[in-house]
Design a protein around this motif. Structure first.
Motif, PDB file in Angstrom:
ATOM      1  N   GLY A 161       0.828  -1.189   0.000  1.00 45.82           N
ATOM      2  CA  GLY A 161       0.000   0.000   0.000  1.00 45.82           C
ATOM      3  C   GLY A 161       0.868   1.245   0.000  1.00 45.82           C
ATOM      4  O   GLY A 161       2.101   1.178   0.094  1.00 45.82           O
ATOM      5  N   PRO A 162       0.272   2.429  -0.132  1.00 43.33           N
ATOM      6  CA  PRO A 162       1.054   3.673  -0.161  1.00 43.33           C
ATOM      7  C   PRO A 162       1.868   3.849   1.111  1.00 43.33           C
ATOM      8  O   PRO A 162       1.398   3.553   2.215  1.00 43.33           O
ATOM      9  CB  PRO A 162      -0.026   4.760  -0.289  1.00 43.33           C
ATOM     10  N   ILE A 163       3.095   4.336   0.965  1.00 39.52           N
ATOM     11  CA  ILE A 163       3.960   4.582   2.112  1.00 39.52           C
ATOM     12  C   ILE A 163       3.497   5.862   2.801  1.00 39.52           C
ATOM     13  O   ILE A 163       3.485   6.936   2.193  1.00 39.52           O
ATOM     14  CB  ILE A 163       5.428   4.693   1.683  1.00 39.52           C
ATOM     15  N   SER A 164       3.109   5.749   4.074  1.00 35.19           N
ATOM     16  CA  SER A 164       2.619   6.905   4.815  1.00 35.19           C
ATOM     17  C   SER A 164       3.750   7.728   5.400  1.00 35.19           C
ATOM     18  O   SER A 164       3.731   8.964   5.342  1.00 35.19           O
ATOM     19  CB  SER A 164       1.677   6.451   5.940  1.00 35.19           C
ATOM     20  N   SER A 165       4.743   7.055   5.977  1.00 35.18           N
ATOM     21  CA  SER A 165       5.834   7.776   6.625  1.00 35.18           C
ATOM     22  C   SER A 165       7.016   6.834   6.821  1.00 35.18           C
ATOM     23  O   SER A 165       6.845   5.607   6.881  1.00 35.18           O
ATOM     24  CB  SER A 165       5.379   8.352   7.967  1.00 35.18           C
ATOM     25  N   ILE A 166       8.213   7.418   6.932  1.00 34.73           N
ATOM     26  CA  ILE A 166       9.447   6.672   7.169  1.00 34.73           C
ATOM     27  C   ILE A 166      10.221   7.375   8.270  1.00 34.73           C
ATOM     28  O   ILE A 166      10.268   8.608   8.326  1.00 34.73           O
ATOM     29  CB  ILE A 166      10.322   6.578   5.900  1.00 34.73           C
ATOM     30  N   ASP A 191      -1.323  -0.379   3.800  1.00 34.27           N
ATOM     31  CA  ASP A 191      -1.751  -1.773   3.921  1.00 34.27           C
ATOM     32  C   ASP A 191      -1.891  -2.208   5.378  1.00 34.27           C
ATOM     33  O   ASP A 191      -1.951  -3.397   5.681  1.00 34.27           O
ATOM     34  CB  ASP A 191      -0.768  -2.695   3.198  1.00 34.27           C
ATOM     35  N   LYS A 192      -1.912  -1.212   6.308  1.00 27.46           N
ATOM     36  CA  LYS A 192      -2.073  -1.439   7.750  1.00 27.46           C
ATOM     37  C   LYS A 192      -0.928  -2.275   8.317  1.00 27.46           C
ATOM     38  O   LYS A 192      -1.144  -3.237   9.065  1.00 27.46           O
ATOM     39  CB  LYS A 192      -3.412  -2.119   8.046  1.00 27.46           C
ATOM     40  N   SER A 193       0.273  -1.916   7.954  1.00 24.57           N
ATOM     41  CA  SER A 193       1.441  -2.620   8.476  1.00 24.57           C
ATOM     42  C   SER A 193       2.553  -1.623   8.775  1.00 24.57           C
ATOM     43  O   SER A 193       2.621  -0.547   8.171  1.00 24.57           O
ATOM     44  CB  SER A 193       1.940  -3.676   7.483  1.00 24.57           C
ATOM     45  N   ALA A 194       3.399  -2.002   9.730  1.00 22.43           N
ATOM     46  CA  ALA A 194       4.621  -1.263  10.049  1.00 22.43           C
ATOM     47  C   ALA A 194       5.771  -2.258   9.992  1.00 22.43           C
ATOM     48  O   ALA A 194       5.692  -3.340  10.599  1.00 22.43           O
ATOM     49  CB  ALA A 194       4.532  -0.618  11.427  1.00 22.43           C
ATOM     50  N   PRO A 209      -2.436   3.807   9.329  1.00 18.10           N
ATOM     51  CA  PRO A 209      -1.547   4.720  10.055  1.00 18.10           C
ATOM     52  C   PRO A 209      -1.432   6.061   9.328  1.00 18.10           C
ATOM     53  O   PRO A 209      -1.406   6.121   8.092  1.00 18.10           O
ATOM     54  CB  PRO A 209      -0.217   3.975  10.076  1.00 18.10           C
ATOM     55  N   THR A 210      -1.363   7.123  10.107  1.00 15.19           N
ATOM     56  CA  THR A 210      -1.250   8.465   9.537  1.00 15.19           C
ATOM     57  C   THR A 210       0.019   9.189   9.967  1.00 15.19           C
ATOM     58  O   THR A 210       0.373  10.199   9.365  1.00 15.19           O
ATOM     59  CB  THR A 210      -2.457   9.322   9.950  1.00 15.19           C
TER      60      THR A 210
END
Length: 556
Positions: free
Chosen positions: A179-184, A202-205, A225-226
């Motif tokens: 899924g789209p990368i929210s943050s790194i 994709d609701k994963s870390a 996650p946001t």
């Protein structure tokens, strides 16, 4: 006095607030010792991951515009407006705040040397805009994320190289997300085992070893996650969600406390996803904070600060997961939040240079039609040295590398993240065999004993100044000749070699012992399983016989 500040920015003013000046978009707040607003900067509207701060400047990538605003922290005003050919979606500072990385709409990353104006572009490796950037502490690598679910790892020295033959492509690609990368976020270690963490739609870390490109640990999140933040000691991960709640993902959980293996770096458990406990999620429903858009952690790791869509900036107790207070109420959604490096430490090391003005980007000065890797003649730096420039020792009879070679092995090890294993083993062997109470069977005076106790070679360089001083202390008050001293050193080296071989044999015996223990444990477990199955079979047979006997009795 220790002073800690944080900087926050908003996307746009969405509500009237009489206490804040119109068109204000960047806010500097003091966190301790007194929580209060200290300064504001106007005419800015930044998207998430669009704010970067150095000791002298603030850089803000404007939302929905191809502009970067530059503000001077010393003067307290806007210094420059820098246009770009395409929109900038994310920015980050690297190389001691001398290089600004910019993620573009086309999927490239631009490296802008703000003290020279040189602008270098990477290859177009992302299929969609670069929406997040993270730089490792040594600035050797940086990571870029995009809605195309890809994370690329780049070598910054290669990108900034003047050689036209140097590759400006990713050195690693992390492609596990779907899924789209929210943050790194990048870890705080300078070693080769440093980690990076990414959260995705994709609701994963995922925790990464970005040097090797391996996924070390995967967390399955309950919601999209946001926001993301790492503990200053890389002990835990904080994730924000759209309902205003947050969650703590502890790397060192209860299982980690009973095993000596670092579970974060354990490759054997990297394929097993982890479902965090619902107790690790917390919120403050009574405050009506809105969606969590950004997170940051204080210098000591005790306080978590969150920015929300309602414009509120809330502080939380990171250990107890309790809401503490609302630090500010801004006139728009808080899209960026970042703690500044604390000031006020005694004997703090001052930076060796200062940037008074930012040089606007120019065409890449490193491109050369002749194929030369030399610095081009029109390349110049604009900065001020705040201290004395370290001078290199120059000799007419030795090469220029003599200054570097003259350092002992111990001095060179001090500048690395860790000591070599061979040096540690030799030092332990020397420490175990050293006896300051006697020297070659001769009586030693108290002064000689004190001098001998201070002598530890830690280096094989007999020509070094430290070794010479130690030898002079050892032979002070003694009648030993130079030949006897050399013989003692040979004996000591021989003992060190024997000790090293002994340590290696002990290590092999430990491994063999552990293997035999595992084998015996597996054998006993198999025997217990077989015995259990045998008992179940006998029970079934007895039950069958009992049923048959009862039928015979009824027939009779």
């Amino acid at each position: 006095m220790l002073t800690e500040q944080f900087v926050a920015s908003i996307a746009a003013q969405t509500k009237a607030n009489t206490g804040i000046t119109k068109d204000t978009g960047i806010f500097v707040h003091e966190f301790q010792p007194l929580a209060a607003q200290r300064h504001v900067f106007k005419k800015s509207a930044t998207a998430p991951n669009g704010l970067a701060m150095s000791k002298s400047h603030i850089f803000a990538a404007q939302a929905d515009k191809s502009l970067v605003h530059v503000y001077s922290r010393e003067k307290g005003n806007q210094e420059a407006v820098v246009p770009f050919p395409e929109r900038i979606h994310s920015i980050a500072l690297a190389a001691k705040d001398t290089v600004l990385l910019l993620g573009t709409e086309s999927g490239r990353v631009l490296a802008w040397e703000i003290c020279s104006g040189r602008l270098v572009s990477t290859s177009t490796s992302h299929l969609q805009p670069v929406t997040s950037l993270a730089v490792d502490p040594a600035s050797n690598f940086f990571l870029s994320g995009s809605p195309d679910a890809m994370i690329h790892v780049w070598a910054l020295p290669s990108i900034l190289s003047f050689s036209p033959d140097t590759s400006r492509s990713p050195v690693n690609t992390l492609s596990t997300h779907r899924g789209p990368i929210s943050s790194i976020a990048c870890g705080h270690s300078s070693s080769s085992s440093n980690i990076a963490v990414s959260v995705s739609g994709d609701k994963s870390a995922i925790v990464w070893n970005y040097h090797t490109g391996q996924a070390l640990r995967t967390y399955l999140l309950p919601d999209l996650p946001t926001a993301l933040a790492l503990d200053p000691a890389d002990r835990a991960l904080y994730v924000g969600y759209g309902d205003g709640s947050m969650q703590t993902l502890d790397f060192y959980d209860e299982f980690q406390k009973i095993t000596p293996i670092d579970m974060v770096q354990d490759k054997a458990s990297s394929h097993r996803p982890i479902q965090p406990s619902t107790k690790s999620r917390f919120s403050a429903e009574s405050q009506k904070l809105g969606a969590t858009l950004c997170l940051s952690v204080s210098w000591d790791g005790t306080t978590l600060v969150s920015g929300h869509a309602s414009g509120k900036i809330a502080s939380w107790d990171a250990a107890k997961k309790n809401w503490l207070s609302v630090l500010a109420n801004l006139p728009g959604p808080v899209t960026n939040l970042q703690f500044l490096e604390p000031s006020g430490f005694p004997n703090a090391k001052e930076p060796s240079f200062k940037l008074h003005t930012v040089v606007k980007p120019k065409q890449d000065l490193g491109s050369s039609t002749t194929g030369s890797a030399l610095v081009p003649p029109n390349y110049s730096l604009t900065l001020q040295f705040t201290g004395r420039i370290p001078d290199q020792r120059v000799s007419a009879t030795h090469s220029n590398d003599a200054a570097a070679v003259s350092k002992t092995e111990f001095e060179q090890a001090l500048s690395h993240p860790s000591f070599p294993q061979s040096m540690l083993e030799d030092s332990l062997a020397e420490l175990a065999s050293w006896d300051p109470r006697s020297s070659n069977g001769n009586s030693v005076t108290p002064a000689t004993t004190a001098a001998a106790a201070d002598f530890m070679s830690l280096d094989d360089d007999d020509n070094g100044a430290d070794t010479t001083d130690g030898a002079s202390q050892l032979t002070r008050g003694s009648a030993q000749t130079g030949g006897e001293l050399a013989e003692l050193r040979k004996q000591l080296a021989s003992l060190q070699r024997v000790q090293k071989v002994t340590f290696q044999q002990l290590s092999e015996l430990r491994e063999e012992n552990a293997y035999l223990h595992r084998k015996e444990h597996n054998k006993r477990a198999a025997a217990a399983t077989a015995a259990a199955r045998g008992g179940e079979t006998d029970g079934k047979k007895q039950a069958t016989n009992g049923v048959g006997g009862g039928e015979d009795v009824e027939m009779n």
